[in-house]
Design an enzyme around this catalytic site. Sequence first.
Site: not given
Length: 454
Positions: A157, A278, A284, A291
Site C-alpha cells: 500500500h 526544466s 530541476k 516517465e
Amino acid sequence: CMEKMWAGRFQKALDKQADDFNSSIHFDSRMYKQDITGSMAHASMLAEKGIISKEDSAKIVDCLAEILDDINSGKLLFDLDAEDIHMFVESELTKRIGDTGKRLHTARSRNDQVAVDIRMYLRDESAEIVGLIKKLLSVICKKAEEYKTAIMPGYTHLQRAQPITFAHHILAYGMMFTRDISRIEDAVKRMNYSPLGSCALAGTTYDTDRYMTAKQLGFDGITLNSIDGVSDRDFCVELLSAYATVMMHLSRFSEEIVMWSSWEFKFIELDDGYTTGSSIMPQKKNPDMAELVRGKTGRVYGDLMSMLTVLKGIPLAYNKDMQEDKESLFDAVKMCLGVFTPMLDTMTVLTDNMYKAAQKGFINATDLADFLVKKGMPFRTAYKNVGMIVAECIEKGLVLETLPLEEYKKYSNLFDDGLFKEISLETCVSKRISAGGTGGNSADIQIEYIKKFI
Ligand code: ARG
C-alpha cells in the site's frame, strides 16, 4: 498515380487521395528483407517444381539479392507511390530484368505473401526484443550482486511494511522479465508455420511444394488450411499481448524509478545522461525517460486493443482491414527497452538513504511480534501487544529500538534484552530465510536462475 499492376480491369486510375489512403509502403517498407527472402524461396521452389525455368529462377533470385543490397546500402530508395512493399519489390524486379521478373508471382498472392512476411518480420523483431530483455536482465543481476546487502523498506500500500534488500526488490522484476521472454518465445513457436503457398485463399492448381519454402525460410512447418493461413492474425494478438506485458512491467519499474528519484525518497540518483532539466526551474532534474516508458505503455496497450478490434468483425478470408495489423506491431517496445536498460545501469543507488527510510516507520514490528511468539505467546496476542507498543512509541516520539526495556516489560514479561538484537534491521532481513525470501542465499539463487535463463 503510377500505373497499378492490377490496372487491366479498370477504366480509369485510382483517385489520388484514395491511392494515398490505400498505400502502406510508408510503414510496410520495413519488411523489405523478409519480403525479398520470401520471394527468393518462392522463386527457387517454382524452378525445383518445374513451374518456371531454372534460368528464370536464377535470374530472379540474383536480381532480388541485388535489390536487397541496394536497399541496404541506400542506393535504392522506396518509391512512396508504390502501393506496398510487395508491389515495390516486384516492380523493381521487373524494371531490372523485364518479363522474367513478371514470372515471380506465379502460384502466389499478396495475401499469402504478406502473411509470410509479417511472420518472418515478427520472428526477427521478437528475437531482438528478447535480446534486449536479456540485456536488461544482466543489468538487474549486476545491480543485485552489487547491492545484495543494501537494506531498504519493502512496501505494501506504499506504506513501509518490512525491511528487504535492494537486490531482492529488483530481482522481483528480474523474475517478471524472464516470464516475459518465455511468453514471447511461446507465441513465436505457435506463429512459426508458413502460410506461403496458400495463395489468395484457396490454394493453387500448380504443383507447388509448400514444405520446401517453409523449410528454406526457417519455419517449423506449414499452415494446414489455406484460408486460415491468409486470414488469421492471432499470432499478432498473442505477441502484442506479450509486448503489452513487457511494457506493464517496465512501467511499474519506471514508476518506482520516478518515485525513488524524488526528494521525498532519494533512494537513487539518475545519471545526467538520462534526465532532463526544466525550462523555468533551475533546480530541476527530471526522470523523463522513465516517465516516457510509463507513458508509452498506454500506446502498446492500445495497439493490442486495436488489433483485437480490427479482427473481430472481418469475414474470412483476406480483407484490407488487415493491413492495419502492421503499425500496431511496429510500436514502442524496442525503443523503451533501449533507453530503460542503460538508465538503470547508470543510476546511483543511495544506500544510506534507503537504510534511513527503513529505520523509520516501525518496519520491524512483525519481527517484534515473532520474538514473543518464539517465546510461546500465540501470534494474535503478540500482534495485539505490539500494536499497542507501536501506539505508545508514536505518542512518545520513540521507535521500537529506543523504547526502554522496562516499558516493554509492562506489556509482557516474555520481553528481555535479546529483543533489541532481534529487531535490528540486519536481523530482520538476514533471518528471513524461507525459500524465496529476502534473507539467506535467496539472492544468489535468483541471480543464478536468471543467469542460467539468459
Ligand atoms: N498491403 C497489403 C497488406 O498489408 C498487402 C496484401 C494486399 N492484398 C490484397 N488482396 N489487396 O495487407
